[in-house]
Design a protein around this motif. Structure first.
Motif, short mmCIF file in Angstrom:
data_model
loop_
_atom_site.label_atom_id
_atom_site.label_comp_id
_atom_site.label_asym_id
_atom_site.label_seq_id
_atom_site.Cartn_x
_atom_site.Cartn_y
_atom_site.Cartn_z
N ARG A 34 1.20 -0.98 -0.19
CA ARG A 34 0.41 0.38 -0.16
C ARG A 34 0.87 1.37 -0.06
O ARG A 34 0.44 2.91 -0.59
CB ARG A 34 -1.27 -0.11 1.71
N ARG A 35 2.14 1.24 0.32
CA ARG A 35 3.42 2.47 0.42
C ARG A 35 3.44 2.50 -0.72
O ARG A 35 3.84 4.13 -1.18
CB ARG A 35 3.85 1.90 1.42
N GLY A 36 3.69 1.65 -1.54
CA GLY A 36 4.96 1.27 -2.54
C GLY A 36 6.63 1.83 -2.19
O GLY A 36 6.73 1.27 -1.45
N VAL A 68 10.61 -8.61 -4.47
CA VAL A 68 10.48 -7.24 -3.63
C VAL A 68 9.47 -8.42 -3.55
O VAL A 68 8.72 -8.82 -4.07
CB VAL A 68 10.36 -6.57 -4.75
N LEU A 69 9.15 -8.57 -2.26
CA LEU A 69 7.86 -9.39 -2.04
C LEU A 69 7.14 -8.63 -1.31
O LEU A 69 7.37 -7.10 -0.51
CB LEU A 69 7.90 -10.24 -0.52
N LEU A 70 5.70 -7.61 -2.28
CA LEU A 70 4.70 -6.82 -1.22
C LEU A 70 3.73 -7.43 -0.94
O LEU A 70 2.56 -7.58 -1.16
CB LEU A 70 4.27 -6.60 -2.41
N THR A 71 4.11 -6.51 0.91
CA THR A 71 3.66 -7.48 1.64
C THR A 71 2.13 -6.61 1.73
O THR A 71 1.59 -5.49 1.83
CB THR A 71 4.45 -7.57 2.74
N LYS A 72 1.36 -7.36 2.78
CA LYS A 72 -0.74 -7.28 3.37
C LYS A 72 -0.61 -7.29 1.98
O LYS A 72 -1.84 -6.21 1.26
CB LYS A 72 -0.37 -6.26 3.34
N LEU A 113 13.67 5.29 1.32
CA LEU A 113 14.38 4.76 2.02
C LEU A 113 14.59 3.58 1.08
O LEU A 113 15.39 3.08 1.31
CB LEU A 113 14.01 4.58 3.29
N ASP A 114 13.68 3.11 0.35
CA ASP A 114 14.02 1.66 -0.01
C ASP A 114 14.78 2.56 -1.78
O ASP A 114 15.00 1.57 -2.06
CB ASP A 114 12.67 1.27 -0.87
N VAL A 124 2.60 -4.07 -8.15
CA VAL A 124 3.67 -4.68 -9.01
C VAL A 124 4.38 -4.56 -10.22
O VAL A 124 5.37 -3.94 -9.96
CB VAL A 124 3.38 -5.83 -9.30
N ALA A 125 3.20 -3.94 -11.35
CA ALA A 125 4.15 -3.68 -12.65
C ALA A 125 4.80 -1.49 -11.94
O ALA A 125 5.73 -1.56 -12.39
CB ALA A 125 3.06 -2.79 -12.98
#
Length: 207
Positions: free
Chosen positions: A124-126, A147-151, A130-131, A164-165
């Motif tokens: 939800r943050r993208g 990259v694990l896009l959690t939640k 810091l990333d 993801v894109a």
């Protein structure tokens, strides 16, 4: 049984020189505080409390290393999972943040046994600032990144795919990048993530 399910605690280290000498392949988990890193490690290893999950973001300040026993060589490690301190929690003072940056950057740039990086991000943050800074540390190394896009369960399927894109596009400089929607609670993306990590540690492992 997944190779990752055999994970067992090895050591906690506050500094890089406290880690064991480089050896078998290591896969590290990095991400901003409260992105779900500990939950991801626990569900991938099928253990409830392997990685400590604090309710206070930024509290975990140690590098935690978990060993994966070699089933064909008792007493030997096939590889390691490495839980890096979460970064970017605002309540931590500036000196502490800089100290963590040195540890994180040094490990990611200089650890010769590092085989791959799992970057944990809240879908939800993208991609946060810091990333991006973390990706700047990683890009010159050429190491593969998952990259694990959690939640991911918090978003409907169409929004997940758009997220993801967007991440793939923004972090394209990393080169060998895979982004996967992930949810520890709803068990989304676990098989795909497991396959990537197992392949980094031991390409010959058959699921």
């Amino acid at each position: 049984m997944s190779l990752l399910h055999r994970a067992t605690f090895v050591i906690s280290a506050a500094r890089l020189d406290q880690l064991p000498p480089p050896g078998p392949p290591e896969v590290c988990f990095a991400g901003r505080s409260n992105a779900g890193k500990s939950s991801a490690i626990n569900v991938l290893t099928n253990q409830r409390r392997l990685a400590f999950s604090s309710k206070t973001p930024g509290r975990t300040r140690l590098i935690n290393m978990f060993g994966l026993p070699d089933p064909l060589a008792p007493g030997e490690w096939l590889g390691h999972l490495v839980d890096l301190p979460g970064y970017g929690y605002a309540a931590v003072n500036r000196n502490m943040q800089q100290e963590w940056d040195i540890v994180l950057g040094g490990y990611l740039r200089d650890r010769p046994s590092l085989a791959g990086v799992v970057l944990v991000m809240d879908i939800r943050r993208g991609v946060t600032d810091l990333d991006r800074r973390l990706s700047q540390w990683l890009a010159p190394s050429g190491r593969p990144v998952l990259v694990l896009l959690t939640k991911a369960d918090k978003l409907p399927y169409g929004q997940r795919m758009k997220a993801v894109a967007a991440v793939r596009k923004e972090l394209a400089t990393l080169g060998d990048l895979t982004a996967v929607p992930f949810s520890a609670t709803h068990r989304i993306g676990i098989e795909e993530a497991t396959a990537h990590i197992e392949n980094w540690i031991s390409p010959k492992v058959v699921p």
